[in-house]
Structure formats: C-alpha cells, structure tokens
Design a protein around this motif. Structure first.
Motif: not given
Ligand SMILES: *[C@@H]1O[C@H](CO)[C@@H](O)[C@H](O)[C@H]1NC(C)=O
Ligand SMILES: *[C@@H]1O[C@H](CO)[C@@H](O)[C@H](O)[C@H]1NC(C)=O
Ligand SMILES: *[C@@H]1O[C@H](CO)[C@@H](O)[C@H](O)[C@H]1NC(C)=O
Ligand SMILES: *[C@@H]1O[C@H](CO)[C@@H](O)[C@H](O)[C@H]1NC(C)=O
Ligand SMILES: *[C@@H]1O[C@H](CO)[C@@H](O)[C@H](O)[C@H]1NC(C)=O
Ligand SMILES: *[C@@H]1O[C@H](CO)[C@@H](O)[C@H](O)[C@H]1NC(C)=O
Ligand SMILES: *[C@@H]1O[C@H](CO)[C@@H](O)[C@H](O)[C@H]1NC(C)=O
Ligand SMILES: *[C@@H]1O[C@H](CO)[C@@H](O)[C@H](O)[C@H]1NC(C)=O
Ligand SMILES: *[C@@H]1O[C@H](CO)[C@@H](O)[C@H](O)[C@H]1NC(C)=O
Length: 738
Positions: A349-375
């Motif tokens: 279930t975990s993911y590496s780039y949570p929006a809660t830690a990095y709000p400023d990312q290029r995109s987020f999983d549309p189906y799991k909005p807290d998971a970012g793409d790391g960029q």
C-alpha cells in the motif's frame, strides 16, 4: 491492461422477452437493476456523450468496474446482450457472472468485440451468448492497470438474436480453395466463381465456426480448376461480388536436407494468464518481469510500480509460487526476475512521494490523489523520503535464501530488469545513474547467489532495455572512456567470461536483451503499417538501414560494425562468439508495436517468430500478455496453437525475389521428412507463390487475418506437385503435412 469491466450479476427466474438494463432518456437503471459498481464515478443521466444522447458516464479507477445486478437469469434464458458505447477505445472488458454460484463467463475485452469505439459516435455491440468462449478467464496481472472513461447506453438483454444473413468475405487461398466467411443462414447455392472470365465449379468442403470466435462461420470450397494469375470474381448470387487480381507467380524452393535446430523457447510470453492460455497458444517460455518486479518482495508478495505508476506498492496475485505453479501446469518453462537493487517493497500500500510530504509535484495518481510522480512541475526529481517508508532492505544473500527455499524453481533467472535505467524507473530507491562497474557487480552477486542456491538455475542478464544502453551506460560516454572505450555489452560479456573462468563455473548462460523496434509507427496509417511490417528486417538483415534515429546517426564513441543497421540476432551472435562463446541469446521483451486489435501486429509477430527460428535465437518472450484472440495471440496460435506445432528444425527457403518487406516464408520439419510451413503475406494484395519441393499430400491448414477482419480458421487441403499457393492480403497461413 484490464482496467475495468461491466459485470452483470444475476440469479434466479425465467426470462421471456427482451429485458432493458438501461435506456437512454430514463436517467436511471431500469426497474429491478441495482448499481453494484466499485471504484467508479457514475452519472446515470449524463448527456456528455456524443450527440448529447443520454447515457451512463463511467469513470473507472484501476481494478474498478461498472457493475449492475438483477435477480434475472441470463445465460440459459437470454440469447445475447446489446449495448451502445462511446469512448476512446476504452481498455475495458465485459464479463457476466452469477451471484447464485461462482460461475462466470470469460472476461471479454472490448477490443475483441469492436476496435472502432470512439468519442464521436456510439458503437452498437451485440454479444451472442451462444458464442461465449467456453474457458474461464483469470484476471491478467500487469504493471499498468489504468482507469477508463466511457459512455454506455441502451443496454438490453435479448431474448432472441436475429442475425441477418450476410456474406462478409470470399477469398482465394492455397492451390484451389475459396473461403467464404459469413454470418447467419446465408444461401450458398447461388455462389459462383469466374477465373479469367471462365466459370469454375465449386465443391463445398466444410463449414467451421471456431469455439472461441464469436458469430462468424467460414466455409471452404474446392474450385474445379487451380487458381491462376489473372482476375478472380466470386459472386454470392445476391448483389455482392468479391473481386481479386491474382498476381503472377513468384518462384522459390525449399531444401529439406538442410536443417538447423529451432529453439523451442522462442515462443514465449510475458505474464501468460493461466495454464489454459499457455496450452491454447502453445507458450513455451513464460516470463515474470517488467519494472514492478524489480521491487518484488517474496515475503508477502509485494511489488512497486516505480515510475510506471506513481511509485506505488502493490500486492502481487498470484505470488511467485502460484505463478510458477500454473506456468508448470501449462507445460511452459519460465524466465523469472530476481531483484538486484538494495530494496524491495515492504507492503502492498505504501508509495514514495505522498502529496502530504511533497505538495508540489507534476502529477498525482487520479485514483489515489496522495501518490505523486516524484517530479517537480519543472521536471526535476524530488529527493525521495527515506526508502524505509516504502521498502525493506534486500541483498544477494537474501536472494540466495529465497532461491534455495523455492519449492518450484524457475528454469532461468534474470538479474533484475533494465537495471541500467533504475535511476529513472526506480528513482526513489536508486537515484544515482548506474555505471558499467556497478551493473556488473550486481549481476555477479545475483548470478553467484543463483548458482550456489541451485546449480541447475540458468542465469540470464543484464536484460538491457534498448539499443542505446546496449553500448553505453546511464553515466554516459565518460563511462565507456573509463573502460577502454569498450561498448557496454561486449565489455560485459568479456567480464562475465573472466569471472566465470575465475569461478570455475559459467555465471552467465544467456545474454538477455530487450528489443523494441525503433521506427515510430504510432500514426497507424497505411504508410506506418507498411513500415511496421518491414521493420522485422532489423532482426536479421545486414542491408536494412533502420528507419529510425538508429539508421541516421552514429554515436561518436560507438565501436560496432554496420552502425546504422540493427542486424540484431546475427550481431549479438557474433559478439557472443567473440567475447563469451557458448552463451545463448535471449530477448525477454519485444513487441509488435501495433495497437491491440490491429492485424498488422499479428503479422509482425508471426513474421518475427519465423525469423527467430531461422536465425537461431535461443529464447524470446513477448511484452506483454497478448489477448488470446488478438492478432498477436493468433500469431502464437498459428505456430503452436492447441497442440499442433511448427517443426523444431528449420528448412532452408530460397525465394527468387525474397521481398522481405512484404513477405515471410518459413519452412520446418520435426522428423526430417514431413514439412510444416508458415507464410506471412504482409502486403495489401494477394500473393501467388510457386515453391518447389513441398511434398505432395494432405495438409492441415490454419490461418488468420484476411478480409473478414482478424479471424482464425482451419481446414485440410491437398497440395499437388508444383501447386501454386495463393495467400490473401494481410494473412498468415500455417500448413502442416499430415
Ligand atoms: C454506484 O455504486 C458505487 C459503489 O457503491 C458508488 O460509489 C456510486 O456512487 C454509485 N453511483 C450512483 C450514481 O449511484
Ligand atoms: C466511430 O464509431 C462509429 C460508430 O461505430 C463508426 O461508424 C465510425 O466509423 C467510427 N469512427 C472511426 C474513426 O473509427
Ligand atoms: C474478361 O472479360 C473482360 C470484359 O468482357 C475483358 O475486358 C477481359 O479482357 C477478359 N479477360 C480475360 C482474361 O479474358
Ligand atoms: C442488394 O443490396 C441491397 C442493399 O444492401 C439490399 O437491400 C437488396 O436486397 C440486395 N439485393 C439482393 C438481390 O440481394
Ligand atoms: C540439434 O538438436 C539435436 C537434438 O536436440 C542435438 O542433438 C544437436 O546437437 C543440435 N544441433 C546443433 C547444431 O545444435
Ligand atoms: C525545479 O523545482 C525545484 C522545486 O521548486 C527546485 O528545487 C529545482 O531547483 C528546480 N530545478 C530546475 C532545474 O530548475
Ligand atoms: C543481507 O541482509 C541480511 C538481513 O538484513 C543480513 O543479515 C546480511 O548480513 C546481509 N548480507 C550482506 C552480504 O550484506
Ligand atoms: C483444442 O483441441 C481440442 C482437442 O482436439 C478440441 O476439443 C478443442 O475444441 C480445441 N480448442 C480450441 C479452442 O480450438
Ligand atoms: C522435435 O520434435 C519431434 C517430434 O515432436 C521430437 O520427437 C523431437 O524430440 C524434437 N526435437 C527437439 C530437439 O526438440
């Protein structure tokens, strides 16, 4: 791939008339139907579809479904299901299941029903329950399960299917066969044929409806005269006439005494879905690979999707042992990835780039909005959080214990997957670019672990992703310079030889590469299709200049001969002979580059399988999981379907004018006497071949492609001495002496 599906769950009572599930204008499911969807946003009164027609708008997440339920029997009491759908050929499948027991239909991809579903109009689809494939489906595992967006309307269960009789196609094949595809109860009595203006008589041989192909029937007829160059006109007696120009003969010959082994392992597939799938397509080698399994943790069966999907951990089902079990049950060998980086997924279930830690990312999983793409929005990588948030440590001794403890062991292990680009695919766990030395060390560590865990395990490495990285590293040419300006894979082979000599055992059994054709055929117009069909020459032809950047540029620090020709298989066989003789060659990822459902993908695949045999490739696995009835699946069926196999020794073929852009001719035998051939007509017009030395006699014939759309058919034909052999446009045939 399988993103979402429409399920009709049902139970109980007897049906009489058609039953509406949803009708445009009502804004809701019909009475008696309930919404049992999951992970899906729905609007039952949407007017967002084409023409403002009221429909259900569906926005599904991964592993999601629009599902509707009613207490109504379907399979025995209804003849079919009709619906209208619009979307950008959404990657959805349909299945029907009973909630009174666990019975369910196979999962049918929309692409098997229609390939023209688009956003400008609704496409009407009728599913004939009488033609539902018999075997049960298993959900395919894949690394990119995306969501889907589409509109659905006028969904109805039909008490009766009225099939309007229709001639779909009539084409010449072989020496004297006319094959007619049709729907419904057509009248064959008025069928007539004119060959060069002279009427020829027809004798019906048989009608055939494949168990797993919906709605269509093929009927084969023998013509009273052999097919010949000139005009052929087939009239159905109504106002349909199918006309052809049969071209002049092309001459060739086969030399049966001149045999070369064909490796059984070239008919491989990444992630086959079930033992039945393996048996039906004749898959010989099954691969567990791809980006996600770089992080596979056997303790819990977790993976991480990496840069393919927001660096998310997932559970893997089946786990490694479950997968190896069905692969073995299907009769396939296996090629299996052992992770070689320092981390594997700690949970599902975990993911590496949570929006809660990095709000400023290029995109987020549309189906799991807290998971970012790391960029960051500017494309720079975010510095990952401590790896322990998502991963748990991994090393070669853990890999060894795992391989020792496996009850079912793979045939071949590969050292990780495309590890040279880990700094982008798995930036979160390996942010620094990998160079020659690190990659070699990681391969050696896992290879030694495998050999000491079980000396029968064969080792394949380094599963390099593409042409560019065959010759250099992610660090770049300074890394080549630091290694005597040697290109990467030749250097790697020499190093593996030295290490094997020092260890007193072979540490590399297969040089494993991935190969995706360079040319861009994404436009999928006539020119792109022709290019796609001729670029198979890059596997073997020293005179074929690649029609991509490879054909036009020569990197300054590149030492290989013929720099603008890929010449893939012979090139690597030479490098192996030079740097580590005896090593086998494997291509554990390759692909036809065609959209699903496009017949050219099947023709490219059939042509490639033929080439792999002729050129002595040792192992190959297609990326990824071709649908059983898709053109690519049919190419495997053609060579190996349902227990009838292409020969395991290659017979030399010489064509007077080989025309590799549009024609593939492959001949084989298993016993040194009886001949099996595969001929791939990659052209948009029929071909007419005269190939001498094909033994006279009865042949089992099967084929796919042709004018009736992508369909598979089979019959028995007679080949006479010096028979000519006609093959329709965009068709691949297999014929085996009986
Ligand atoms: C349909 O059911 C799903 C799952 O229970 C729910 O999320 C969704 O909101 C429902 N949609 C409508 C329009 O009722
Ligand atoms: C879009 O779908 C409609 C309805 O099936 C069809 O008639 C039309 O040809 C399709 N368009 C394309 C470009 O495939
Ligand atoms: C067949 O008939 C057409 C029209 O009658 C004629 O133009 C053509 O030359 C004939 N072809 C042959 C091969 O006789
Ligand atoms: C010819 O085709 C038209 C349109 O498809 C059809 O209505 C008509 O019945 C056909 N005629 C015959 C003789 O089959
Ligand atoms: C071909 O296969 C046969 C049977 O496995 C084997 O004995 C023979 O050595 C092989 N030939 C070559 C050239 O590999
Ligand atoms: C991109 O944005 C990040 C965050 O704002 C910043 O730290 C980084 O320096 C930027 N990179 C470039 C190349 O501008
Ligand atoms: C691998 O990890 C295990 C478990 O953490 C540890 O006991 C072992 O020492 C490590 N081995 C190596 C070679 O680092
Ligand atoms: C495969 O072969 C078996 C036995 O010949 C036959 O019963 C079955 O229908 C075939 N399946 C398909 C899908 O062709
Ligand atoms: C080739 O096929 C024949 C017939 O199926 C079989 O007897 C033989 O063992 C096979 N040879 C190899 C090398 O696989």
């Amino acid at each position: 791939m399988l993103a979402s599906f429409l399920a009709l769950l049902s139970l109980g009572t007897i049906a009489a008339a058609d039953l509406t599930v949803y009708q445009s204008g009502t804004g809701a499911l019909a009475s008696g139907w309930e919404n049992w969807s999951w992970s899906t946003t729905l609007d039952f009164a949407s007017t967002g579809g084409p023409g403002g027609v009221q429909s259900i708008s569906v926005n599904s997440g991964e592993w999601a479904a629009l599902s509707v339920y009613a207490e109504t029997a379907f399979k025995n009491n209804y003849a079919g299901l009709r619906f209208q759908i619009s979307g950008n050929q959404p990657d959805v499948s349909l299945y029907l299941s009973s909630s009174s027991d666990s019975a369910s239909s196979v999962s049918m991809p929309l692409s098997s029903m229609s390939t023209i579903v688009n956003t400008t109009a609704f496409t009407e689809i009728t599913v004939d329950f009488g033609n539902l494939p018999g075997n049960k489906g298993v959900l395919p595992q894949d690394s990119c399960q995306n969501g889907a967006t589409y509109y659905l309307t006028n969904v109805m269960l039909l008490s009766e299917l009225v099939i309007t009789p229709e001639f779909l196609s009539a084409e010449p094949i072989g020496n004297n066969i006319i094959m007619v595809t049709s729907k419904g109860a057509v009248d064959f009595s008025k069928l007539s044929v004119k060959l060069n203006n002279a009427t020829a008589k027809l004798t019906k041989i048989e009608s055939y409806s494949p168990a797993d192909t919906p709605a269509q029937t093929i009927t084969y007829f023998t013509l009273s005269v052999p097919l010949a160059a000139g005009s052929l006109s087939i009239s159905t007696g109504s106002n349909t006439t199918f006309s052809f120009v049969i071209p002049k003969l092309q001459y060739g010959t086969i030399t049966i005494g001149n045999l070369r082994n064909i490796s059984d392992d070239i008919y491989g597939m990444n992630f086959p879905t079930s033992a039945d799938y393996i048996k039906l397509l004749g898959i010989t080698m099954s691969r567990w690979g791809g980006n996600a399994v770089t992080a596979y943790n056997p303790d819990g069966a977790f993976t991480n999707a990496g840069n393919d999907w927001y660096f998310e951990n997932r559970g893997s089902s089946p786990d490694d042992q479950g997968w190896l079990q069905f692969v073995q049950d299907g009769g396939s060998r296996s090629i299996f990835t052992i992770p070689a980086l320092d981390w594997v997924a700690k949970d599902g279930t975990s993911y590496s780039y949570p929006a809660t830690a990095y709000p400023d990312q290029r995109s987020f999983d549309p189906y799991k909005p807290d998971a970012g793409d790391g960029q960051f929005p500017n494309g720079s990588w975010v510095t990952p959080l401590p790896q322990t948030n998502v991963y748990t440590p991994w090393n070669a001794s853990m890999a060894k214990s795992w391989m020792q403890s496996m009850k079912l062991k793979p045939t071949i292990i590969t050292v990780d997957n495309e590890i040279e680009i880990a700094s982008s695919t798995h930036q979160d766990m390996h942010p620094n670019p990998m160079g020659y030395d690190e990659e070699l060390q990681r391969v050696l560590n896992i290879a030694k672990a495998a050999k000491s865990a079980d000396s029968n395990l064969l080792v394949a490495a380094p599963s390099t992703c593409a042409w560019w990285f065959y010759w250099t590293s992610e660090i770049g040419y300074s890394d080549n310079a630091a290694h005597n300006n040697q290109d990467f894979l030749p250097w790697f082979l020499s190093q593996m030889k030295s290490a094997s000599d020092a260890a007193g055992e072979r540490l590399l059994d297969y040089l494993d590469i991935h190969y995706y054709f360079g040319p861009d055929t994404s436009a999928n117009d006539a020119a792109s299709k022709a290019l796609r069909l001729r670029m198979t020459r890059s596997f073997w032809d020293p005179t074929y200049t690649d029609e991509s950047w490879i054909g036009t540029s020569v990197p300054a620090q590149w030492n290989e001969p013929n720099p603008n020709q890929v010449w893939l298989i012979p090139r690597f066989q030479q490098l192996i002979a030079q740097h580590f003789p005896g090593t086998k060659l494997s291509i554990s990822e390759w692909s036809s580059s065609a959209p699903d459902g496009d017949v050219t993908g099947g023709l490219v695949t059939a042509d490639s399988l033929g080439i792999f045999g002729v050129y002595g490739l040792d192992s190959a696995t297609y990326w990824v999981t071709a649908d059983q009835l898709s053109p690519v699946g049919l190419a495997y069926w053609l060579f190996r379907g349902n227990g009838t196999y292409f020969g395991n020794k290659s017979i030399q073929v010489n064509m007077a004018d080989s025309q590799p852009d549009v024609l593939g001719v492959y001949a084989s035998t298993s016993d040194g006497k009886k001949v099996t051939m595969v001929i791939v007509n990659k052209d948009v017009v029929p071909i007419n071949l005269a190939i001498s030395n094909i033994p006279e006699g009865k042949y089992f014939l099967r084929h796919f492609g042709g004018a009736a759309g992508v369909a598979k058919w089979q019959t028995t034909i007679t080949i006479k001495a010096n028979s000519n052999f006609v093959i329709p446009a965009y068709t691949a045939v297999f014929f085996q002496q009986q």
